[in-house]
Design an enzyme around this catalytic site. Sequence first.
Site, PDB file in Angstrom:
ATOM      1  N   ARG A  51       1.541   7.762  -3.087  1.00 18.38           N
ATOM      2  CA  ARG A  51       1.969   6.746  -4.055  1.00 18.38           C
ATOM      3  C   ARG A  51       0.777   5.889  -4.491  1.00 18.38           C
ATOM      4  NH1 ARG A  51       1.711   1.632  -5.485  1.00 18.38           N
ATOM      5  NH2 ARG A  51       1.757   1.131  -3.275  1.00 18.38           N
ATOM      6  N   ASP A  52       0.300   5.019  -3.623  1.00 18.48           N
ATOM      7  CA  ASP A  52      -0.797   4.120  -3.959  1.00 18.48           C
ATOM      8  C   ASP A  52      -2.053   4.915  -4.344  1.00 18.48           C
ATOM      9  OD1 ASP A  52      -2.407   1.332  -2.152  1.00 18.48           O
ATOM     10  OD2 ASP A  52      -2.363   1.865  -4.262  1.00 18.48           O
ATOM     11  N   CYS A 276     -10.449   1.855  -7.382  1.00 16.51           N
ATOM     12  CA  CYS A 276     -10.098   0.453  -7.561  1.00 16.51           C
ATOM     13  C   CYS A 276      -9.973   0.180  -9.053  1.00 16.51           C
ATOM     14  CB  CYS A 276     -11.179  -0.426  -6.948  1.00 16.51           C
ATOM     15  SG  CYS A 276     -10.837  -2.184  -7.147  1.00 16.51           S
ATOM     16  N   ASN A 285      -8.602   2.659  -1.630  1.00 22.49           N
ATOM     17  CA  ASN A 285      -7.973   2.762  -0.311  1.00 22.49           C
ATOM     18  C   ASN A 285      -8.932   3.310   0.753  1.00 22.49           C
ATOM     19  OD1 ASN A 285      -5.090   2.090  -0.638  1.00 22.49           O
ATOM     20  ND2 ASN A 285      -5.128   3.738  -2.133  1.00 22.49           N
TER      21      ASN A 285
END
Lengths: 346, 309
Positions: A51-52, A276, A285
């Site tokens: 997801r992220d 980012c 991440n």
Amino acid sequence: MGNFPTTVKHCLSYEELIQDYPWLARWLQEEKRALTHEYPEFVKIVEVGPRDGLQNEKEMVPTGVKIQLIDMLSETGLSVIEATSFVSSKWVPQMADHTEVLQAIHRSSHVRYPVLTPNMHGFQDAVAAGATEVAVFGSASETFSRKNINCSIDESILRFEEVICTAKQRQIPVRGYVSCALGCPYEGPIESTKVAEVVKRLYELGCYEVSLGDTIGVGTPGSMAKMLHSVKKEVPSSALAVHCHDTYGQALANILTALQMGICTVDSSVAGLGGCPYAQGASGNVSTEDVLYMLHGMGIKTGVDLSKVIEAGDFICKALNRKTNSKVAQARGDYSVHCHMKKINT
Amino acid sequence: HNVQDGASAGKTLPERVKIVEVGPRDGLQNEKTVVPSEVKIHLIDMLSEAGLSVIEATSFVSPKWVPQMADQVEVMMGIHRRPGVSYPVLTPNLKGFLAAVNAGAAEVAIFGAASELFSKKNINCSVDESLQRFEVVTKAAKEAGVPVRGYVSCVLGCPYEGKVSPDKVAQVAKRLYSMGCYEISLGDTIGVGTPGGMTEMLQAVSREVPVNALAVHCHDTYGQALANILIALQMGISVVDSSVAGLGGCPYAQGASGNVATEDVVYMLHGLGIQTGVDLPKLMDAGAFICCSLNKKTSSKVAQATCKL
């Protein structure tokens, strides 16, 4: 070594001293305990790659690839894998296939698959698609909240309150996220008391766990310790997690600090997926592989098989046609030299 | 931020940390592209302006073994020596030492290993034999009034032996210290170490060598460097080796990274309220310069993040 003068300590060798003063060993053991930190025996990894991670990748990923990634991750021993996001596909095209993904993944009985639900609409869609756990995202920075989701922190929490209440009724656990916990791309440093306030609100509303996100990766062990110190006054450590970004290379040091302060849940992303959005070209991440390597090296259990995570990382990087952000994966790439490294750290 | 914050549970962090910049030697030595002498000299001069107090300039090793360092004399004599900055050079034996002093070196460094196999494969002799060789250098250095820094490699693992005993590391460190090395830099040569192993190793070594004579030289091959450095700081270490732009890959894992980036270390230290004397923007300029010359991307995450914002 207690009350021995430094000069004496260093003139004599340890072995000689122990022979002459057998009671010294006990003193030194006590000092060793005082010097070494207490670490959790077990750390839960929350895998946010699908997801992220993918949400912040430029390439649009085919649904089939997402599903295969999640299925591979389900076989690694991970117990929580954030599967997708029920946000409007207008805002996040990468997550447009949320229903298809959630319905097609093979749901391992040992794994939970939380999904993001920014509002009631998303929550209802998620439940209809079979979600059994959801997540809501607050911010510790007013400006970030306004720019990101177009409302104040207070307004966003009101929105989540509805989701959390409904989820409670349906016995669906809710995880809370607080972004900008160590700094905001617009406001700069964020007061730790403000972070604590938002965390407390989410926890009291009913989130079983709140993940503290260093959204732009600017935090260092000092600011991490300060923030956790404030937050722990309001919410028990067992209900806290850290979500560190590695944009400035500080993630593992920050995670280590969190562990030293009793946190035992860490978010990370396979292959360090997800750049980012506030620093073009910079990393985002922290890589699950690198986190696992550190934890296992410290004797902390996670239940996760590092080699299988590396395989999943290889798969998604090939599919995305990009290099991994994980240093462990990069190093292990040369198996012939490092196969005996397994002796040291698996 | 209060220096105490990063220490947790009341353990104090040092107020000041000395950075030993190894980019021009350890970094460049492990880069494939051979760098022109003028570029090396300019890099060192830029680093001198960035507030670093120790910059490892070159290596007086035979150019047959390390072609990158063949211009050792030219570099040594070409750099602008800023007052207050030390420019140590590697001297693997007496011949190298004499050549170094001749070229104007005012500080030298010697390299021991905590692993027998690594010693044999790297310099073709046992650890004991290597220490005997170094004793010749330290004696000569003492007579000449030249300080000597000692390095111990493979302190947290060896590419051939695997696990390395902390007591063995302590033994080698102790020998180098008693020979007269003013400081011992403990190198995680292949970057396999994690905070647990670092703690154990430092506990063993600090029983034999005072902690203020110890430094850590962490490689970031597995991404563990900053976490390992943090642990070292918590245990009283206040000298950290690093390499501008993270120069220097790992010769044992092709494509993998090597030295930890000075920019990332300084970012962490400054964030902790620890003084280093280093001007981060100037340091990043030096990093940008050398990466441009090498035609490669920086390995420093701080440099990657900052230049794009």
